[in-house]
Design an enzyme around this catalytic site. Structure first.
Site, PDB file in Angstrom:
ATOM      1  N   GLN A  47       0.764  -1.244  -0.126  1.00  0.00           N
ATOM      2  CA  GLN A  47       0.301  -0.243   0.062  1.00  0.00           C
ATOM      3  C   GLN A  47       0.926   1.127   0.490  1.00  0.00           C
ATOM      4  O   GLN A  47       1.937   1.446   0.551  1.00  0.00           O
ATOM      5  CB  GLN A  47      -0.842  -0.038   1.369  1.00  0.00           C
ATOM      6  CG  GLN A  47      -2.386   0.732   1.846  1.00  0.00           C
ATOM      7  CD  GLN A  47      -3.066   0.545   2.316  1.00  0.00           C
ATOM      8  OE1 GLN A  47      -3.420  -0.412   3.090  1.00  0.00           O
ATOM      9  NE2 GLN A  47      -3.754   1.887   2.865  1.00  0.00           N
TER      10      GLN A  47
ATOM     11  N   SER B  41       4.588  -6.241   2.652  1.00  0.00           N
ATOM     12  CA  SER B  41       3.629  -6.217   3.664  1.00  0.00           C
ATOM     13  C   SER B  41       1.957  -6.704   2.622  1.00  0.00           C
ATOM     14  O   SER B  41       2.113  -7.969   2.210  1.00  0.00           O
ATOM     15  CB  SER B  41       2.884  -4.887   3.888  1.00  0.00           C
ATOM     16  OG  SER B  41       1.550  -4.193   4.647  1.00  0.00           O
ATOM     17  N   LEU B  42       0.960  -5.942   1.999  1.00  0.00           N
ATOM     18  CA  LEU B  42      -0.148  -6.022   0.966  1.00  0.00           C
ATOM     19  C   LEU B  42       0.549  -7.741  -0.422  1.00  0.00           C
ATOM     20  O   LEU B  42       0.227  -8.116  -1.056  1.00  0.00           O
ATOM     21  CB  LEU B  42      -0.714  -5.337   0.525  1.00  0.00           C
ATOM     22  CG  LEU B  42      -1.346  -4.497  -1.119  1.00  0.00           C
ATOM     23  CD1 LEU B  42      -2.541  -6.101  -0.647  1.00  0.00           C
ATOM     24  CD2 LEU B  42      -1.709  -3.835  -1.685  1.00  0.00           C
TER      25      LEU B  42
ATOM     26  N   ARG C  39      -9.530  -8.728   3.936  1.00  0.00           N
ATOM     27  CA  ARG C  39      -8.541  -7.543   4.224  1.00  0.00           C
ATOM     28  C   ARG C  39      -7.909  -6.519   4.273  1.00  0.00           C
ATOM     29  O   ARG C  39      -7.835  -5.782   5.880  1.00  0.00           O
ATOM     30  CB  ARG C  39      -6.385  -8.102   3.852  1.00  0.00           C
ATOM     31  CG  ARG C  39      -5.700  -7.620   5.142  1.00  0.00           C
ATOM     32  CD  ARG C  39      -3.739  -7.701   3.840  1.00  0.00           C
ATOM     33  NE  ARG C  39      -2.665  -8.438   4.447  1.00  0.00           N
ATOM     34  CZ  ARG C  39      -2.250  -7.525   4.749  1.00  0.00           C
ATOM     35  NH1 ARG C  39      -2.352  -5.472   3.498  1.00  0.00           N
ATOM     36  NH2 ARG C  39      -1.132  -6.972   4.559  1.00  0.00           N
TER      37      ARG C  39
ATOM     38  N   HIS D 242       0.660  -3.466  11.319  1.00  0.00           N
ATOM     39  CA  HIS D 242       1.472  -3.975  11.379  1.00  0.00           C
ATOM     40  C   HIS D 242       1.698  -3.976  13.010  1.00  0.00           C
ATOM     41  O   HIS D 242       2.983  -3.268  13.710  1.00  0.00           O
ATOM     42  CB  HIS D 242       2.508  -4.104  10.868  1.00  0.00           C
ATOM     43  CG  HIS D 242       2.013  -4.343   9.103  1.00  0.00           C
ATOM     44  ND1 HIS D 242       2.313  -5.290   9.182  1.00  0.00           N
ATOM     45  CD2 HIS D 242       2.405  -4.189   8.672  1.00  0.00           C
ATOM     46  CE1 HIS D 242       1.950  -5.808   8.100  1.00  0.00           C
ATOM     47  NE2 HIS D 242       1.819  -4.630   7.010  1.00  0.00           N
TER      48      HIS D 242
ATOM     49  N   GLN E 178       1.123 -12.054   9.690  1.00  0.00           N
ATOM     50  CA  GLN E 178       1.994 -10.251   9.186  1.00  0.00           C
ATOM     51  C   GLN E 178       1.122  -9.378   9.925  1.00  0.00           C
ATOM     52  O   GLN E 178       1.718  -8.327  10.025  1.00  0.00           O
ATOM     53  CB  GLN E 178       1.466 -10.552   7.561  1.00  0.00           C
ATOM     54  CG  GLN E 178       2.385  -9.378   7.246  1.00  0.00           C
ATOM     55  CD  GLN E 178       1.759  -9.553   6.302  1.00  0.00           C
ATOM     56  OE1 GLN E 178       0.784  -8.804   5.785  1.00  0.00           O
ATOM     57  NE2 GLN E 178       2.036  -9.349   5.101  1.00  0.00           N
TER      58      GLN E 178
END
Length: 298
Positions: A9, A88-89, A113, A199, A248
């Site tokens: 992102q 991440s994503l 998500r 996170h 995660q």
């Protein structure tokens, strides 16, 4: 050896994916399929939406995922990774590109998500900040001190590259940490324009929701190792991959360790697959001094 890496992102931009849609039949069909799966025309927002529309988490995450995955698919036989990883994503994009998840299941999980994270963001004011110019150890120590002394939540979130670490948490705790980090010599301590504390423990409600969706989804053995954020290590076992994806959301993104592990495994070419160039800059800093390493986008 070649590593394909996928951004997270923040890489979105208006017009993303339009060239693929207009000039590649396979890309056009996959994007139209995505519109059907999501129940709204995400392509309209990707191609013509405002910056504010694009940065809504429920839009941003599937948009970046679609651009990244379809870019990889359209490479055809030129997509021959020895390893993959995502920030991440981007880990979801990497899993689809490596065949561990179908395109459809990957998109459904990313949308689940995104919706769960947006809900968690709205439930509790929180944010993130980029800390530049300090060692990881100093940032970790100050985050811990602020948390213990104020009772607020602030944790290291993204270990992006040497000298760049993003912290995540409640707004007041982030502000206090930024002040102390600047006093400790940080070149910059910049609050980021994000909707919440990704996170961090504040994402626990989103993690609980996503866990159900991931556990109900079929994962296959990927065609090559995927290096995952939670430990920076290579994984090929489908069940391990699922558990790491679940973890995660509330765990730190250990991108520096992940890239170092890829280098140690023999990676000499890194290809960023998706919008933007953020990962190329991070990898260049992590691989500093390695003249044999090539870093590029598509």
């Amino acid at each position: 050896m070649k590593a394909f890496v996928f951004p997270g992102q923040g890489a979105q931009f208006t017009g993303m994916g339009k060239d693929l849609y207009d000039n590649n039949t396979q890309a056009h069909d996959l994007l139209e399929k995505a519109n059907e799966i999501l129940g709204f025309r995400i392509t309209d927002i990707m191609f013509e939406g405002t910056a504010d529309e694009l940065k809504q988490t429920r839009v941003t995450q599937p948009a970046v995922f679609l651009h990244s995955v379809i870019s990889a698919i359209c490479l055809g036989e030129d997509f021959q990774p020895d390893m993959v990883g995502g920030h991440s994503l981007g880990e979801f994009s990497a899993l689809v590109a490596a065949g561990a998840l179908s395109f459809e299941d990957g998109l459904r999980l990313v949308f689940a998500r995104a919706q769960a994270m947006q809900k968690a963001c709205e439930a509790r004011p929180s944010t993130m900040a980029a800390i530049i110019g300090l060692t990881d150890e100093v940032v970790e120590k100050i985050c811990q001190e602020v948390s213990e002394q104020t009772g607020g939540i602030v944790v290291p979130a993204n270990y992006n590259c040497p000298g760049q670490l993003v912290i995540s948490g409640e707004v007041e705790a982030i502000n206090e940490a930024c002040d102390r980090l600047k006093e400790s010599g940080a070149k910059r301590a910049l609050p980021l324009p994000v909707g919440g504390a990704f996170h961090s423990p504040l994402m626990q409600p989103a993690k609980d929701e996503l866990q159900k969706a991931i556990e109900a989804t079929t994962f296959q053995t990927p065609r090559c190792p995927i290096y995952q954020n939670v430990d920076g290590k290579a994984h090929t076992d489908a069940e391990e991959i699922k558990q790491n994806l679940i973890a995660q959301l509330t765990a730190s993104v250990r991108w520096t360790s992940e890239v170092q592990s890829m280098l140690e495994a023999g990676a000499t070419e890194f290809v960023e697959c998706g919008p933007g160039k953020a990962l190329q800059g991070m990898i260049a800093k992590i691989a500093k001094g390695r003249e044999d390493v090539v870093i590029r986008g598509l």
